[in-house]
Structure formats: C-alpha cells, structure tokens
Design a protein around this motif. Structure first.
Motif, PDB file in Angstrom:
ATOM      1  N   GLY A   6     -36.609 -24.913  -8.934  1.00  0.00           N
ATOM      2  CA  GLY A   6     -36.454 -23.787  -9.851  1.00  0.00           C
ATOM      3  C   GLY A   6     -35.999 -22.472  -9.249  1.00  0.00           C
ATOM      4  N   HIS A   7     -35.797 -22.427  -7.926  1.00  0.00           N
ATOM      5  CA  HIS A   7     -35.356 -21.142  -7.349  1.00  0.00           C
ATOM      6  C   HIS A   7     -34.874 -21.292  -5.911  1.00  0.00           C
ATOM      7  CE1 HIS A   7     -35.508 -16.650  -7.819  1.00  0.00           C
ATOM      8  NE2 HIS A   7     -35.254 -16.759  -6.526  1.00  0.00           N
ATOM      9  N   CYS A   8     -33.642 -20.886  -5.666  1.00  0.00           N
ATOM     10  CA  CYS A   8     -33.191 -20.742  -4.273  1.00  0.00           C
ATOM     11  C   CYS A   8     -32.244 -19.556  -4.176  1.00  0.00           C
ATOM     12  CB  CYS A   8     -32.499 -22.007  -3.761  1.00  0.00           C
ATOM     13  SG  CYS A   8     -30.778 -22.124  -4.247  1.00  0.00           S
ATOM     14  N   LEU A 105     -30.040 -14.918 -12.964  1.00  0.00           N
ATOM     15  CA  LEU A 105     -29.920 -13.561 -12.429  1.00  0.00           C
ATOM     16  C   LEU A 105     -31.323 -13.078 -12.065  1.00  0.00           C
ATOM     17  CD1 LEU A 105     -28.212 -10.966 -11.912  1.00  0.00           C
ATOM     18  CD2 LEU A 105     -28.803 -10.280 -14.261  1.00  0.00           C
ATOM     19  N   GLU A 106     -31.533 -12.716 -10.809  1.00  0.00           N
ATOM     20  CA  GLU A 106     -32.859 -12.259 -10.362  1.00  0.00           C
ATOM     21  C   GLU A 106     -32.856 -10.734 -10.253  1.00  0.00           C
ATOM     22  OE1 GLU A 106     -34.171 -13.738  -6.526  1.00  0.00           O
ATOM     23  OE2 GLU A 106     -36.258 -13.334  -7.038  1.00  0.00           O
ATOM     24  N   GLY A 107     -33.363 -10.082 -11.297  1.00  0.00           N
ATOM     25  CA  GLY A 107     -33.359  -8.610 -11.346  1.00  0.00           C
ATOM     26  C   GLY A 107     -32.094  -8.136 -12.038  1.00  0.00           C
ATOM     27  N   THR A 132     -36.846  -8.183 -13.131  1.00  0.00           N
ATOM     28  CA  THR A 132     -36.874  -7.265 -11.982  1.00  0.00           C
ATOM     29  C   THR A 132     -36.985  -8.057 -10.682  1.00  0.00           C
ATOM     30  OG1 THR A 132     -39.291  -7.156 -11.861  1.00  0.00           O
ATOM     31  CG2 THR A 132     -38.197  -5.558 -13.302  1.00  0.00           C
ATOM     32  N   TRP A 133     -36.675  -7.374  -9.582  1.00  0.00           N
ATOM     33  CA  TRP A 133     -37.183  -7.817  -8.289  1.00  0.00           C
ATOM     34  C   TRP A 133     -38.454  -6.990  -8.087  1.00  0.00           C
ATOM     35  CZ3 TRP A 133     -37.170  -6.273  -2.848  1.00  0.00           C
ATOM     36  CH2 TRP A 133     -37.508  -7.336  -2.013  1.00  0.00           C
ATOM     37  N   ASN A 134     -38.794  -6.548  -6.906  1.00  0.00           N
ATOM     38  CA  ASN A 134     -40.105  -5.907  -6.726  1.00  0.00           C
ATOM     39  C   ASN A 134     -40.184  -4.447  -7.176  1.00  0.00           C
ATOM     40  OD1 ASN A 134     -41.332  -8.202  -5.740  1.00  0.00           O
ATOM     41  ND2 ASN A 134     -40.764  -7.775  -3.617  1.00  0.00           N
ATOM     42  N   SER A 172     -41.249 -13.916 -12.715  1.00  0.00           N
ATOM     43  CA  SER A 172     -41.613 -13.735 -11.311  1.00  0.00           C
ATOM     44  C   SER A 172     -41.127 -12.355 -10.862  1.00  0.00           C
ATOM     45  CB  SER A 172     -40.964 -14.806 -10.427  1.00  0.00           C
ATOM     46  OG  SER A 172     -41.605 -16.049 -10.616  1.00  0.00           O
ATOM     47  N   HIS A 173     -41.923 -11.660 -10.092  1.00  0.00           N
ATOM     48  CA  HIS A 173     -41.626 -10.301  -9.589  1.00  0.00           C
ATOM     49  C   HIS A 173     -41.935  -9.185 -10.580  1.00  0.00           C
ATOM     50  CE1 HIS A 173     -39.599 -11.232  -5.761  1.00  0.00           C
ATOM     51  NE2 HIS A 173     -38.964 -12.203  -6.380  1.00  0.00           N
ATOM     52  N   LEU A 174     -42.134  -9.497 -11.828  1.00  0.00           N
ATOM     53  CA  LEU A 174     -42.307  -8.466 -12.858  1.00  0.00           C
ATOM     54  C   LEU A 174     -43.699  -7.820 -12.761  1.00  0.00           C
ATOM     55  CD1 LEU A 174     -40.994  -7.193 -15.396  1.00  0.00           C
ATOM     56  CD2 LEU A 174     -41.881  -9.115 -16.722  1.00  0.00           C
ATOM     57  N   SER A 193     -40.337 -18.504 -12.145  1.00  0.00           N
ATOM     58  CA  SER A 193     -39.576 -19.498 -11.368  1.00  0.00           C
ATOM     59  C   SER A 193     -40.122 -19.705  -9.960  1.00  0.00           C
ATOM     60  CB  SER A 193     -38.094 -19.119 -11.292  1.00  0.00           C
ATOM     61  OG  SER A 193     -37.917 -17.977 -10.470  1.00  0.00           O
ATOM     62  N   HIS A 194     -40.767 -18.662  -9.397  1.00  0.00           N
ATOM     63  CA  HIS A 194     -41.317 -18.808  -8.038  1.00  0.00           C
ATOM     64  C   HIS A 194     -42.508 -17.883  -7.851  1.00  0.00           C
ATOM     65  CE1 HIS A 194     -38.443 -15.579  -7.898  1.00  0.00           C
ATOM     66  NE2 HIS A 194     -38.540 -15.343  -6.612  1.00  0.00           N
ATOM     67  N   SER A 195     -43.671 -18.359  -8.301  1.00  0.00           N
ATOM     68  CA  SER A 195     -44.920 -17.588  -8.218  1.00  0.00           C
ATOM     69  C   SER A 195     -46.086 -18.549  -8.049  1.00  0.00           C
ATOM     70  CB  SER A 195     -45.140 -16.782  -9.505  1.00  0.00           C
ATOM     71  OG  SER A 195     -44.180 -15.749  -9.635  1.00  0.00           O
ATOM     72  N   PRO A 204     -50.078  -9.613  -4.680  1.00  0.00           N
ATOM     73  CA  PRO A 204     -49.637  -9.099  -5.985  1.00  0.00           C
ATOM     74  C   PRO A 204     -48.517  -9.911  -6.636  1.00  0.00           C
ATOM     75  CG  PRO A 204     -49.536  -7.380  -4.266  1.00  0.00           C
ATOM     76  CD  PRO A 204     -50.049  -8.615  -3.620  1.00  0.00           C
ATOM     77  N   ARG A 205     -47.714 -10.593  -5.826  1.00  0.00           N
ATOM     78  CA  ARG A 205     -46.615 -11.396  -6.393  1.00  0.00           C
ATOM     79  C   ARG A 205     -47.125 -12.639  -7.147  1.00  0.00           C
ATOM     80  NH1 ARG A 205     -43.382 -13.691  -7.492  1.00  0.00           N
ATOM     81  NH2 ARG A 205     -41.809 -14.536  -6.098  1.00  0.00           N
ATOM     82  N   ASN A 206     -48.393 -12.992  -6.928  1.00  0.00           N
ATOM     83  CA  ASN A 206     -48.936 -14.179  -7.590  1.00  0.00           C
ATOM     84  C   ASN A 206     -49.502 -13.838  -8.968  1.00  0.00           C
ATOM     85  OD1 ASN A 206     -48.160 -15.869  -5.563  1.00  0.00           O
ATOM     86  ND2 ASN A 206     -50.111 -15.765  -4.457  1.00  0.00           N
ATOM     87  N   SER A 263     -38.789 -23.360  -4.812  1.00  0.00           N
ATOM     88  CA  SER A 263     -38.985 -23.284  -3.355  1.00  0.00           C
ATOM     89  C   SER A 263     -38.781 -21.886  -2.764  1.00  0.00           C
ATOM     90  CB  SER A 263     -38.020 -24.252  -2.661  1.00  0.00           C
ATOM     91  OG  SER A 263     -36.681 -23.791  -2.817  1.00  0.00           O
ATOM     92  N   ASP A 264     -37.821 -21.141  -3.330  1.00  0.00           N
ATOM     93  CA  ASP A 264     -37.336 -19.891  -2.720  1.00  0.00           C
ATOM     94  C   ASP A 264     -36.638 -20.158  -1.378  1.00  0.00           C
ATOM     95  OD1 ASP A 264     -36.806 -17.236  -3.155  1.00  0.00           O
ATOM     96  OD2 ASP A 264     -38.648 -16.490  -2.271  1.00  0.00           O
ATOM     97  N   PHE A 265     -36.154 -21.364  -1.170  1.00  0.00           N
ATOM     98  CA  PHE A 265     -35.382 -21.663   0.043  1.00  0.00           C
ATOM     99  C   PHE A 265     -34.166 -20.737   0.126  1.00  0.00           C
ATOM    100  CE2 PHE A 265     -36.901 -26.353   0.224  1.00  0.00           C
ATOM    101  CZ  PHE A 265     -37.954 -26.002   1.065  1.00  0.00           C
TER     102      PHE A 265
HETATM  103 ZN    ZN Z   1     -37.636 -13.753  -5.570  1.00  0.00          ZN
END
Ligand code: ZN
Length: 315
Positions: A6-8, A105-107, A132-134, A172-174, A193-195, A204-206, A263-265
């Motif tokens: 779900g995420h790379c 699109l991430e952010g 968002t991102w962070n 994720s990241h929001l 997608s990645h949390s 905090p990201r979790n 994964s966030d690979f």
């Molecule tokens: Zn991310």
C-alpha cells in the motif's frame, strides 16, 4: 499467496537520483523493483508522489509532475509488464508475471490550493490522496504541526471534489483533528496507507485506538508499516516479530478484516533486519503463517487491499 503493498516511495527516490535508478535493472538499488516484485509475488504496488519540504513552494507542482512522468516513462512499460490501475476493472488483470501500479499523492502541497491541479492529477491517473505529510499545507495540518489544526476551507472543498471524482483519502501523516474532520464531515473511502498502532509504539505518526476503531467501522484499511521507529520505541531493536504486536492489537480491536501492509520501502533508510526490500515479502509471509491462520495472512498480504480497491475504485 500474493502481496499488494500500500505504500512505497520509489518515485521520489527515482526523482531524487535524477532518473538514474532503474526499476527493471536486476542490480537496481531501489527497494522495490520489477524483479523483486516478481520473486515475492507482489502483484500490485501503490506508488506515492511525494515532494519534500525542501522544494520551494512554487516548484512543488513541477516536481509532482516530474514524478508522474517517471512513473509513465520508467515504470509503466510498453510490453505491459507493469500496467496502470485507475479503475476497478483493471484489477482483473493482476497476475503473476505482471505488476499493477497505482498512483497516490502524498501531501497536497503540490496542488497549491488549486482544485484544477487535483483534477489534472486525477486525469493523469492519481486515485488516492494523502492530505498532508508531517507539516501544514493548504488542506490541513500534518501530525507534527504543533497547532494540530483540522481541515481548512480548501481541505473541505478538496474532499468534496475527491468524493465527486471517486478518489480515496489517505489519512497517514494527518493531524488528529484532521483525521476526525475527515471521518465526521466526509463520506469518501478512507485508508491509512502506512501507519501503526500508538498503543503498541507511542509515536505520533501511529494511530490511536479510537482512530483504529473508526477506520474499522468505516470499512477502511490500515497499512501496517515497516519503518522501525513506528514499529518499536527502541527503533534500533525493531524486528519483524514486533509487527505481530501491531497485528494482534488491531485484531483485539476487532479489525482483523482491516489489516493490510504499506511498507514505505524506498521512503526510509532505516530498516528492520530481514524486512528491508520487496524480496523480503515472501519470507515475511512465511513468518506470519507460523503464527496466524493462512486465510487471515492471505487477506492481510493482499486480499484486503484488493477488495478495498475493487469496492471503491470506479469501473
Ligand atoms: Zn509517508
């Protein structure tokens, strides 16, 4: 057993290398490559378009488009080994020997507050948007923004437009408030997608338990991620079996049907030993099966993503 990830961040890494990294070369230094996908039965990969905050505001749109260009020029190929997924019917083509590629699109920084740019990315094949991102942007605050604001007026307009177009929102990241704004005021399909789980690893990201319950209730998915600091508080000691704790916790909250992996690979240099690139998916699936029923593992490694996208992508 097959995988859907779900995420790379392959596109970001390719862009950063000036397009020098190959998705097809057997000796590529990318974590996710066509060859590793084949070896580990990864049938579909979600590719994030991510513009780092170092990029000046007025260049963000340009960088997003360059990553879209790399996707079509360097990943999707003429012989259709890798094909684009934008509609639910495209999922029928998923099979071994091929790779389905999906754009996220991430952010929304690149959109610069313009729905025109959202629609343009939609026409270029983007079907999922992480708000968002962070940090903060025109739509909402990210999780590291001290203000912790929710959806802005533009964020609300964006959600409306995404609902009209049939897009999926990625939380994720929001910020926490942003998360609840999305859950309470919109009816778009939602994933993280990645949390991972905050109760297991308080970063905090979790996601908090109430957030996880809300995602389960909404029919959303949680892509458990391998980034060490989101897996285990002593990140240097994070091992793949720590991921079981996150899985167990979501199951305990009634969410066995909402578990997937993101994964966030290629998005992080820090890796869990033996879970560092797409080749490791196959091995990790075996580990999962030593602990959980095969039917569950099959759902988590791929079937849950498949069902989700089949349900929410338009025909
Ligand atoms: Zn991310």
């Amino acid at each position: 057993m097959f995988w859907i990830d779900g995420h790379c961040d392959v596109l970001y890494k390719m862009w950063k290398s000036g397009g020098n990294l190959s998705f097809y070369a057997p000796d590529s230094s990318l974590d996710v490559t066509f060859c590793s996908a084949q070896r580990s039965r990864l049938l579909m990969q979600v590719f994030a378009i991510w513009v780092p905050k170092e990029v000046p505001r007025h260049h963000a749109w340009d960088v997003a488009l360059r990553q879209v260009d790399l996707f079509y020029e360097r990943i999707v190929d003429d012989s259709a080994r890798t094909f684009v997924i934008t509609e639910s019917s495209h999922l029928d083509q998923l099979r071994e020997g091929k790779l389905g590629a999906f754009l996220l699109l991430e952010g929304v920084d690149a959109l610069q507050g313009e729905l025109t740019y959202l629609r343009t990315l939609y026409r270029l094949g983007v079907r999922q948007v992480g708000l968002t991102w962070n940090h903060a942007n025109e739509a909402a605050d990210g999780i590291e923004e001290p203000r912790g604001g929710g959806l802005t007026r533009f964020g609300q307009q964006l959600m409306k437009e995404m609902a009209r177009l049939g897009m999926i929102v990625d939380v994720s990241h929001l910020s926490v408030r942003g998360f609840w704004d999305v859950m309470e005021y919109t009816d778009v399909p939602v994933v993280a997608s990645h949390s991972n789980c905050y109760a297991v690893c308080p970063h905090p990201r979790n996601l908090g338990d109430d957030q996880i319950r809300a995602l389960i209730e909404r029919g959303g998915l949680i892509g458990i991620t391998f980034v060490p600091k989101f897996v285990h508080l002593q990140e240097k000691e994070a091992r793949w079996d720590h991921l079981f704790r996150h899985i167990d916790h979501i199951c305990h909250l009634g969410g066995a049907g909402s578990i997937a992996f993101g994964s966030d690979f290629d998005g992080t240099e820090e890796k869990i030993p033996d879970l560092a690139h797409a080749d490791d998916f196959a091995h990790f699936a075996e580990k999962l099966m030593t602990r959980y029923p095969k039917e569950w593992v099959r759902k988590w490694t791929g079937e849950n993503w498949l069902t989700f996208y089949r349900t929410y992508l338009r025909k």
